[in-house]
Design an enzyme around this catalytic site. Structure first.
Site, PDB file in Angstrom:
ATOM      1  CG  LEU A 120      -1.722  -1.310   1.435  1.00  0.00           C
ATOM      2  CD1 LEU A 120      -2.627  -1.179   2.658  1.00  0.00           C
ATOM      3  CD2 LEU A 120      -2.541  -1.665   0.201  1.00  0.00           C
ATOM      4  CG  HIS A 154      31.428  28.128   2.834  1.00  0.00           C
ATOM      5  ND1 HIS A 154      31.715  28.279   1.508  1.00  0.00           N
ATOM      6  CD2 HIS A 154      30.475  29.040   3.101  1.00  0.00           C
ATOM      7  CE1 HIS A 154      30.979  29.248   0.993  1.00  0.00           C
ATOM      8  NE2 HIS A 154      30.233  29.723   1.942  1.00  0.00           N
ATOM      9  CB  ALA A 186      21.550  37.310   5.376  1.00  0.00           C
TER      10      ALA A 186
END
EC number: 2.7.7.23
Length: 411
Positions: free
Chosen positions: A6, A308, A384
């Site tokens: 299923l 990074h 940011a």
């Protein structure tokens, strides 16, 4: 004998990961849940019928080269019993039924010894499942769906694996819809119990019903601890690899990186330089973990870049994401209590350590932080310097309105 799996449901409790894929296609230790299931049963059956619906193309495309598999479309999700009924014209004898979101270790050999049987698992939280009471000779004498704690008589629950006779189709056809308006497979099981025709077989090994994001990580951790090391990728100078690690051909580990197993790094992935991959991590195909980034206990889906100075812990990161420098996922509360996660509008206790659950195609700017247990919907942009302390819906643009003040400097 044939099998039915299923796979048609939407898996909304696993949003945002299931916004872009059906739940059975979520990877556990590097391969979809449903692939684990198929590997357990394919030597016992002639045909495997996948009942598909939501995002069916993802399943069909993945298994297109398997000649044993055929597909049946459940156009409307009207219950598990209805899903099984869609296969009636294809199944001629006894058959298996498996939920497409359960993952288990045991062989299915024992369940095949009975005409009608259900696999059972012994769990600590039976109130969240269908509780089974066994009588003489492993006959099931009662099935109670998600009982109150005071009603619980057993820790054995329905594990979502069934061996059934063809006559069950007749029972399903004559069932009335449940209170939810659905045809329930469990109602057919109750008819078999009334006639003394249903047995229970307890699973002794690992079993997990993948219902929440932390279940994905728990199952991933378990199956990673079963892997055997195989390093086929390119390992550059001064790389440290310890524990059981699979690094596929086409992957590259750059200098001064540390890989601690168990971990899987799939083909096309690049790690480093100076990256740290900690235990219980899977990097799917074509991922990038860059300079001074650390990944711990997480699943990173295909084509995602964590370039990074970032930390991802105990998290699930969807495909095609791109993290800005110094993106951080927090994964632990100050009080050490379980992380609370919003599931379908309700707060749910998860586990002690849980990071972020991030959908596909999410981008973050520099210095974005996610608080434990937050979920970020697919195709969202996080600007940011944002601290994300709540869930974000898909297709959102989140940014911070800090005022930048510029004046003449004093002499």
């Amino acid at each position: 004998m044939d099998a039915i799996i299923l796979c048609a449901g939407k898996g909304t409790r696993l949003h945002p990961i299931t916004e872009s894929r059906p739940k059975p296609m979520i990877p556990i230790a590097g391969k979809p849940i449903i692939e684990h299931i198929i590997e357990k049963i394919e030597n016992h059956v002639e045909k495997i019928y996948l009942i598909v619906g939501y995002q069916k193309e993802k399943i069909i495309d993945y298994f297109k080269d398997n000649p044993k598999i055929e597909y049946i479309l459940q156009e409307k999700q009207l219950g598990t019993g209805h899903a099984v009924l869609t296969a009636k014209n294809f199944i001629k004898g006894d058959f298996l039924v498996l939920n497409g979101d359960v993952i288990f270790e045991d062989s299915i050999d024992e369940i095949l010894n009975y005409e009608n049987a259900v696999s059972l698992s012994n769990v600590d939280n039976p109130e969240n499942f269908g509780v089974i009471e066994l009588g003489y000779d492993n006959k099931i004498i009662n099935l109670l769906e998600k009982p109150k704690k005071e009603e619980i008589t057993s820790n054995l629950i329905n594990a979502g694996i069934y061996k059934l006779q063809n006559s069950v189709f007749g029972i399903l056809e004559n069932l009335a819809p449940s209170e939810r308006g659905e045809i329930e497979l469990t109602d057919a099981l109750k008819k078999l119990i009334e006639n003394g025709k249903l047995h229970g077989v307890e699973l002794k090994g690992y079993w997990n019903d993948i219902g929440h994001p932390w279940d994905v990580l728990s199952a991933n951790n378990h199956f990673l601890n079963k892997i055997i090391s195989k390093v086929s990728g390119k390992i550059e100078n001064t790389v440290s690899i310890t524990g059981n690690v699979i690094i596929e051909e086409g992957a590259v580990i750059k200098p001064n990186s540390v890989i601690e197993g168990p971990a899987i790094i799939k083909s096309g992935s690049i790690v480093g330089p100076l990256a740290y991959v900690r235990p219980n991590t899977v990097l799917m195909k074509n991922t990038f973990v860059g300079n001074s980034s650390e990944i711990k206990g997480s699943i990173i889906f295909e084509n995602t870049k964590i370039p990074h100075l970032s930390y991802v812990g105990d998290s699930i990161i969807g495909a095609n994401c791109n993290f800005g420098c110094n993106t951080i996922t927090a994964n632990l509360r100050f009080d050490d209590k379980p992380v609370i996660v919003n599931i379908k509008g309700k707060p749910v206790k998860s586990v002690r350590k849980l990071g972020a659950i991030i959908g596909d195609c999410v981008k973050t700017g520099i210095q974005v932080s996610f608080m434990p247990g937050v979920k970020i919907g697919s195709n969202s942009l996080i600007g940011a310097n944002c601290l994300i302390d709540r869930d974000i819906e898909q297709e959102s643009f989140v940014y911070k309105k800090d005022e930048l003040v510029i004046t003449k400097k004093r002499n």
